[in-house]
Design a protein around this motif. Structure first.
Motif, PDB file in Angstrom:
ATOM      1  N   PHE A   1       0.819  -1.224   0.000  1.00 16.68           N
ATOM      2  CA  PHE A   1       0.000   0.000   0.000  1.00 16.68           C
ATOM      3  C   PHE A   1       0.850   1.271   0.000  1.00 16.68           C
ATOM      4  O   PHE A   1       0.378   2.329  -0.401  1.00 16.68           O
ATOM      5  CB  PHE A   1      -0.915   0.024   1.241  1.00 16.68           C
ATOM      6  N   CYS A   2       2.080   1.181   0.486  1.00 14.57           N
ATOM      7  CA  CYS A   2       2.915   2.380   0.613  1.00 14.57           C
ATOM      8  C   CYS A   2       4.042   2.437  -0.420  1.00 14.57           C
ATOM      9  O   CYS A   2       4.831   3.388  -0.426  1.00 14.57           O
ATOM     10  CB  CYS A   2       3.507   2.462   2.020  1.00 14.57           C
ATOM     11  N   GLY A   3       4.149   1.412  -1.260  1.00 18.46           N
ATOM     12  CA  GLY A   3       5.167   1.449  -2.306  1.00 18.46           C
ATOM     13  C   GLY A   3       6.588   1.199  -1.819  1.00 18.46           C
ATOM     14  O   GLY A   3       7.544   1.757  -2.344  1.00 18.46           O
ATOM     15  N   VAL A   4       6.737   0.358  -0.786  1.00 15.09           N
ATOM     16  CA  VAL A   4       8.083  -0.003  -0.328  1.00 15.09           C
ATOM     17  C   VAL A   4       8.230  -1.526  -0.353  1.00 15.09           C
ATOM     18  O   VAL A   4       7.287  -2.244  -0.690  1.00 15.09           O
ATOM     19  CB  VAL A   4       8.378   0.551   1.099  1.00 15.09           C
TER      20      VAL A   4
ATOM     21  N   ALA B   1      -4.470   0.801  -1.856  1.00 14.80           N
ATOM     22  CA  ALA B   1      -4.885   1.349  -0.547  1.00 14.80           C
ATOM     23  C   ALA B   1      -6.314   1.892  -0.595  1.00 14.80           C
ATOM     24  O   ALA B   1      -6.668   2.626  -1.513  1.00 14.80           O
ATOM     25  CB  ALA B   1      -3.919   2.447  -0.118  1.00 14.80           C
ATOM     26  N   PHE B   2      -7.126   1.524   0.406  1.00 18.17           N
ATOM     27  CA  PHE B   2      -8.497   2.029   0.451  1.00 18.17           C
ATOM     28  C   PHE B   2      -8.578   3.260   1.351  1.00 18.17           C
ATOM     29  O   PHE B   2      -7.618   3.602   2.040  1.00 18.17           O
ATOM     30  CB  PHE B   2      -9.482   0.927   0.882  1.00 18.17           C
ATOM     31  N   LYS B   3      -9.742   3.901   1.327  1.00 16.66           N
ATOM     32  CA  LYS B   3      -9.894   5.155   2.078  1.00 16.66           C
ATOM     33  C   LYS B   3     -10.014   4.903   3.579  1.00 16.66           C
ATOM     34  O   LYS B   3     -10.544   3.881   4.001  1.00 16.66           O
ATOM     35  CB  LYS B   3     -11.145   5.908   1.587  1.00 16.66           C
ATOM     36  N   ILE B   4      -9.524   5.836   4.374  1.00 16.96           N
ATOM     37  CA  ILE B   4      -9.663   5.749   5.830  1.00 16.96           C
ATOM     38  C   ILE B   4     -11.166   5.711   6.149  1.00 16.96           C
ATOM     39  O   ILE B   4     -11.936   6.508   5.624  1.00 16.96           O
ATOM     40  CB  ILE B   4      -8.973   6.951   6.528  1.00 16.96           C
ATOM     41  N   GLY B   5     -11.575   4.745   6.945  1.00 14.24           N
ATOM     42  CA  GLY B   5     -12.985   4.624   7.341  1.00 14.24           C
ATOM     43  C   GLY B   5     -13.819   3.739   6.428  1.00 14.24           C
ATOM     44  O   GLY B   5     -14.920   3.334   6.783  1.00 14.24           O
ATOM     45  N   GLU B   6     -13.268   3.386   5.249  1.00 13.36           N
ATOM     46  CA  GLU B   6     -14.056   2.645   4.251  1.00 13.36           C
ATOM     47  C   GLU B   6     -14.504   1.264   4.740  1.00 13.36           C
ATOM     48  O   GLU B   6     -15.595   0.806   4.417  1.00 13.36           O
ATOM     49  CB  GLU B   6     -13.213   2.521   2.974  1.00 13.36           C
TER      50      GLU B   6
ATOM     51  N   ILE C   1       1.061  -0.460  -6.241  1.00 14.70           N
ATOM     52  CA  ILE C   1       0.639  -1.861  -6.357  1.00 14.70           C
ATOM     53  C   ILE C   1       1.807  -2.711  -5.862  1.00 14.70           C
ATOM     54  O   ILE C   1       2.965  -2.369  -6.109  1.00 14.70           O
ATOM     55  CB  ILE C   1       0.329  -2.213  -7.833  1.00 14.70           C
ATOM     56  N   GLY C   2       1.514  -3.804  -5.149  1.00 18.65           N
ATOM     57  CA  GLY C   2       2.586  -4.685  -4.672  1.00 18.65           C
ATOM     58  C   GLY C   2       2.555  -6.035  -5.363  1.00 18.65           C
ATOM     59  O   GLY C   2       1.487  -6.591  -5.598  1.00 18.65           O
ATOM     60  N   TRP C   3       3.752  -6.539  -5.713  1.00 15.13           N
ATOM     61  CA  TRP C   3       3.873  -7.899  -6.257  1.00 15.13           C
ATOM     62  C   TRP C   3       4.440  -8.783  -5.160  1.00 15.13           C
ATOM     63  O   TRP C   3       5.436  -8.429  -4.523  1.00 15.13           O
ATOM     64  CB  TRP C   3       4.841  -7.926  -7.448  1.00 15.13           C
TER      65      TRP C   3
END
Lengths: 99, 473
Positions: free
Chosen positions: B183-186, B405-410, B449-451
């Protein structure tokens, strides 16, 4: 099967976890949802589990002898200081029996 | 100071005296001061950080040999205990807890004079996939601040992504390192179960828990793994297996390696952009000479159900130790039984309660056979399936998560929807295998996106080599 708020409170009692009535009604719906999903493990044919699948992984305990290690005064004080409630060098708790 | 330095770049900079460890630490501390109020990644800062940095500088000036992690500023997830530094596990019940000992992984970093900048936010007791379950407020995704960073090692992922540290430690029980990394690209690395000691990890599900690394590159993750892996007399599940030079061997050829892409990982619930991206990853591996094959393993459809039975069962047992008597916060009560009930009832959050109750249910006399026992058998079957497949394949490729990543609270009111974001990551924990999430570009909304790659237990070497291929432009 639908989980009732009363069952949630009963489970909370088993887990030493106070659950309010309001919490119980929300939790009943949510935990029920989860139980419905995880129930799919029962679709798996495990009739042969007694033989072929029973002991595919054998867990063994890894033991070592207990060791008594003395701790120094500073370490001792650090541990005692973590008690939320304390009387001298004892952790103080609420009475086991109601007065 | 240049931003986004990797471990290798910091090592070189320190040795070449381009900057000192003190200057570097101060730079990160300024970054934290500026960005943390908005991101809420750090919960506690380490007041000893500069003292450690100046020790490293003295060593360098004296020409002494320093370790690979010496002088590298890093952050630690708040479920890993640190002597003398508050460790909350993201919970009210440990709000003021100052541990009297270090976790083994922390001890190893301290012995090298690694610089601990502070403790970072996480879902309460590492239970969650969005960091929204922290009692100290959610961490924001630094790429899209209205979105979650993933969880439970959300603070660890944001600290790396927003350049508030060089690398960080997290823990992974069902994807808690890999999912936030995606979600954070690391990069997020979960080692083989037993590769690193769990001593000092506040336990969630002991048969799945494993410390992991969040880093800017695959090589950085490998460098950290070399330093934190190994047996430990304080954790009998940490095995004495040969440690390899993972970082040095990372660029070795992958030609001829076989990679499975399970069709079950490309089905319902998977976002189409993520799916396209995974097919690109497969092409990338193919171009490098690996052979990617689409496989059909129906048993994978059981993975999430197996996980969400065994994990809460272990949670309900492990969380029993938080009774408010020996440490932590407490709620006054008239008798001992209500002291337990009220302390736990008032100080534990909703997700922790859900899992304790679910665990209590699946272990109860009437339902044990229908849930826990079935899940245990299914787990054994899953392990057997993979034991066979590892004879043929060196790795398994998949997306790390079904969506970006989804929205906070979703998803906070729908736990089951939240749990589904772990659907591809839990497999590695069930079979005890290593897993890694590598950044795989972004979707049309510019969200990472993560692989994910998994390999056979103890074969981090193969997994890291393939991951390094995926990382290349």
């Amino acid at each position: 099967m639908t989980l009732s708020p009363e069952q949630i409170i009963k489970l909370g009692d088993l887990a030493k976890l106070a659950v309010t009535e309001q919490e119980a009604s929300t939790l009943a719906v949510q935990v029920d949802d989860v139980l419905k999903y995880i129930g799919r493990v029962n679709e798996l044919e495990t009739a042969d589990s007694i033989g072929q699948w029973k002991d595919t992984v054998v867990n063994t305990n890894v033991w070592r002898a207990d060791e008594v290690r003395a701790i120094n005064e500073a370490e001792r004080n650090e541990l005692l200081a973590s008690f939320p409630s304390r009387e001298d060098d004892f952790a103080k708790t609420a009475p086991v029996f109601k007065r | 100071m240049r931003a986004n330095l990797t471990i290798e770049e910091v090592q070189n900079g320190l040795r070449a005296k381009e900057f000192s460890a003190v200057e570097l630490t101060q730079w990160y501390q300024r970054q934290i001061k500026e960005k943390n109020p908005h991101l809420n990644a750090y919960l506690t800062l380490n007041e000893e950080a500069l003292a450690t940095a100046s020790l490293v500088d003295k060593k360098i000036s004296a020409g002494a040999k320093i370790g690979p992690l010496s002088g590298i500023p890093m952050a630690i997830k708040d479920v890993i205990v640190t002597q003398g530094i508050r460790t909350t596990a993201g919970s009210k019940i440990l709000e003021n807890y100052i541990p009297p000992y270090d976790a083994t992984v922390v001890d190893k970093i301290k012995k090298q004079a690694g610089i601990i900048l502070g403790k970072v936010n996480c879902d309460e007791f590492a239970m969650g996939s969005s960091n929204e379950n922290s009692a100290f407020g959610p961490t924001r995704n630094s790429i899209a601040p209205d979105r979650v960073p993933g969880g439970s090692s959300g603070g660890s992922a944001v600290a790396v992504a927003a350049d508030l540290c060089t690398y960080s430690l997290g823990t992974d029980t069902g994807g808690s390192v890999r999912q936030p990394a995606a979600f954070c690209g690391v990069v997020g690395l979960k080692p083989t179960y037993g590769r690193c000691s769990r001593y000092g990890l506040i336990a969630m599900a002991s048969s799945f828990d494993q410390p992991g690394v969040l880093a800017k590159t695959v090589k950085d993750a490998a460098i950290v793994l070399e330093s934190i892996a190994g047996p430990d007399r304080l954790d009998s599940s940490a095995k004495d297996k040969p440690l390899k030079k993972w970082a040095a061997e990372i660029d070795q050829d992958v030609r001829g390696m076989r990679v499975a892409l399970p069709k079950q990982f490309l089905e319902e619930g998977l976002n189409t952009e993520v799916e396209k991206s995974v097919r690109l990853a497969a092409e990338k591996l193919t171009r490098a000479g690996a052979k990617v094959e689409l496989v059909d393993w129906p048993l994978l459809e059981m993975a999430l159900a197996i996980y969400y039975i065994i994990m809460p069962a272990e949670v309900s047992a492990n969380l029993a130790r938080f009774d408010g008597i020996r440490y932590g916060m407490t709620v006054g009560a008239e008798d001992l039984w209500s002291h337990y009930q009220q302390t736990r009832g008032q100080l534990l959050g909703p997700e922790v309660k859900r899992r304790i109750l679910t665990g209590t249910y699946v272990l109860s006399a009437g339902y044990y056979d229908a849930y826990y026992k079935k899940a245990d058998l299914a787990k054994k079957r899953m392990r057997q399936l993979f034991a066979q497949q590892w004879q043929k394949y060196q790795a398994v490729l998949s997306p790390t998560t079904p969506t970006t990543a989804f929205k906070i609270g979703e998803k906070t009111t729908d736990p089951m929807a939240m749990y589904l974001s772990d659907v591809y990551t839990v497999v590695a924990n069930i079979i005890g295998a290593p897993g890694i999430s590598v950044p795989g570009g972004t979707d049309s909304q510019k969200l990472p996106i993560g692989w994910q790659l998994m390999s056979a237990p103890w074969r981090e070497d193969q997994m890291l080599r393939l991951a390094a291929v995926l990382e290349k432009e």
